[in-house]
Design an enzyme around this catalytic site. Structure first.
Site, PDB file in Angstrom:
ATOM      1  CB  THR A 117      44.063  45.886   3.921  1.00 40.69           C
ATOM      2  OG1 THR A 117      44.027  47.256   3.505  1.00 40.69           O
ATOM      3  CG2 THR A 117      44.023  45.879   5.438  1.00 40.69           C
ATOM      4  CE1 TYR A 141      39.455  45.780   5.544  1.00 40.78           C
ATOM      5  CE2 TYR A 141      40.637  47.666   4.646  1.00 40.78           C
ATOM      6  CZ  TYR A 141      40.200  46.368   4.528  1.00 40.78           C
ATOM      7  OH  TYR A 141      40.512  45.648   3.410  1.00 40.78           O
TER       8      TYR A 141
END
Ligand code: UDP
Length: 327
Positions: A117, A141
């Site tokens: 990501t 995350y």
């Protein structure tokens, strides 16, 4: 036909990747625990319902199917939740990836395409992010994904695992044929939340902060169509099957849009008003995340041809109106 293990193939991006894999002659074998995925989204190959942390189940999948490669999508992926429940992110994402990778290596499956990501970069002074930008995640995350990137590199040294790591920017849209699409419960992502507000399924879109250092005060993101992302995964898979070296690629378009700009595109694409109001900033959000994607375009031959904001919103709107999954 070549089998590919798709961890998270019942989820949003994984299901689109399965469709593209099948269209290009691969057999996608989905492994998913259905924590956030949908059995109805598994349409293009066999399905094994299992948790990545279940090593015996993983060993059995590799023994039963002998996949040539793994595409690993399965992860918890919400910034807001990651700020509140970091343990979930370290446990699900890092431990799940570690168990999957150990099982793959033990079975002699040494090719992995991994969903990372842009959240690994964090905040970087408004510059376009390249694969060589420093990694400074702002939330669990991003931290968990950075840790998995390191795990893959370590297994490359110890076991010869080769990996293609894709750092996604903001994924949007739905399959243009309407077979699969985005379906999260609860929904938190900007475009589907906005469509729910347009349709009266929620009172309003709450804009997370309008005091960022951007031209209109709202966060800027780089949106990429899920079908283009799926095509990148097949290119990454072929890259590995051709025997090429491990590589990191950003996947975005290089164009950023603010939340306000996304709203005005949605109004144009749907012909409807977007009920919205302003709320506080969401902890863990960077002001600007825009991709430098030359590497994927030049080296991988990727072309994000579906990724205009107009097209992404139109495809997401068609999927929304269709009301696909559950039930
Ligand atoms: N956003 C917003 N309201 C919402 C959902 C998202 O203002 O209800 C903002 C969010 O803070 C971010 C951008 O829209 O700046 C994209 O958020 P999303 O959750 O879709 O993706 P992320 O950037 O977290 O991967």
């Amino acid at each position: 036909m070549t089998k590919v293990l798709v961890a998270g193939g019942a989820g949003y991006i994984g299901s689109h990747a399965c469709k593209t894999l099948a269209a290009q002659g691969f057999v996608p074998v989905t492994v998913d625990n259905l924590a956030t995925g949908w059995a109805q989204a598994v349409r293009y190959g066999p399905f094994v319902q299992a948790d990545l942390n279940d090593r015996a189940a993983m060993d059995a999948v590799f023994a039963d199917h002998a996949p040539a490669a793994v595409l690993h999508f399965a992860a918890s992926s919400l910034v807001g939740e990651a700020m509140r429940e970091p343990a979930k992110y370290w446990r699900n994402n890092v431990m799940g990836a570690l168990t999957l990778t150990e099982a793959a290596v033990a079975a002699g499956c040494l090719n992995m395409v991994f969903s990372s990501t842009c959240a690994v970069y964090g905040e970087q002074d408004g510059v376009v992010l390249t694969e060589d930008s420093p990694l400074a995640p702002l939330n669990a995350y991003g931290s968990s994904k950075r840790a998995i990137e390191e795990i893959l590199r370590d297994f490359g040294v110890s076991n010869g695992l080769r990996s293609v790591i894709f750092r996604y920017f903001n994924v949007a849209g739905a399959d243009p044929d309407g077979e699969v699409g985005e379906c999260h419960r609860p929904e938190t992502h900007l475009i589907p939340v906005m469509l729910e507000a347009i349709d009266g399924q929620r009172e309003a879109l709450v804009i997370n902060g309008d005091d960022y250092d951007t031209h209109d005060g709202t966060c800027i993101r780089d949106y990429v169509h899920v079908t283009d992302l799926a095509e990148a995964h097949v290119l990454g898979l072929k890259w590995l099957l051709d025997g090429r070296e491990s590589r990191v690629f950003n996947l975005g378009t290089g164009s950023g849009f603010s939340v306000r700009e996304v709203i005005s595109h949605a109004r144009a694409a749907t012909g409807r008003k977007v009920p919205h109001r302003f709320g506080p900033r969401r902890p863990g959000d960077a002001a600007v995340l825009v991709s430098g994607s030359r590497r994927a375009i030049e080296d991988l031959g990727w072309s994000p041809g579906h990724s205009s904001l107009k097209r992404m919103i139109a495809d997401a709107w068609a999927w929304h109106k269709k009301g696909g999954y559950p039930g």
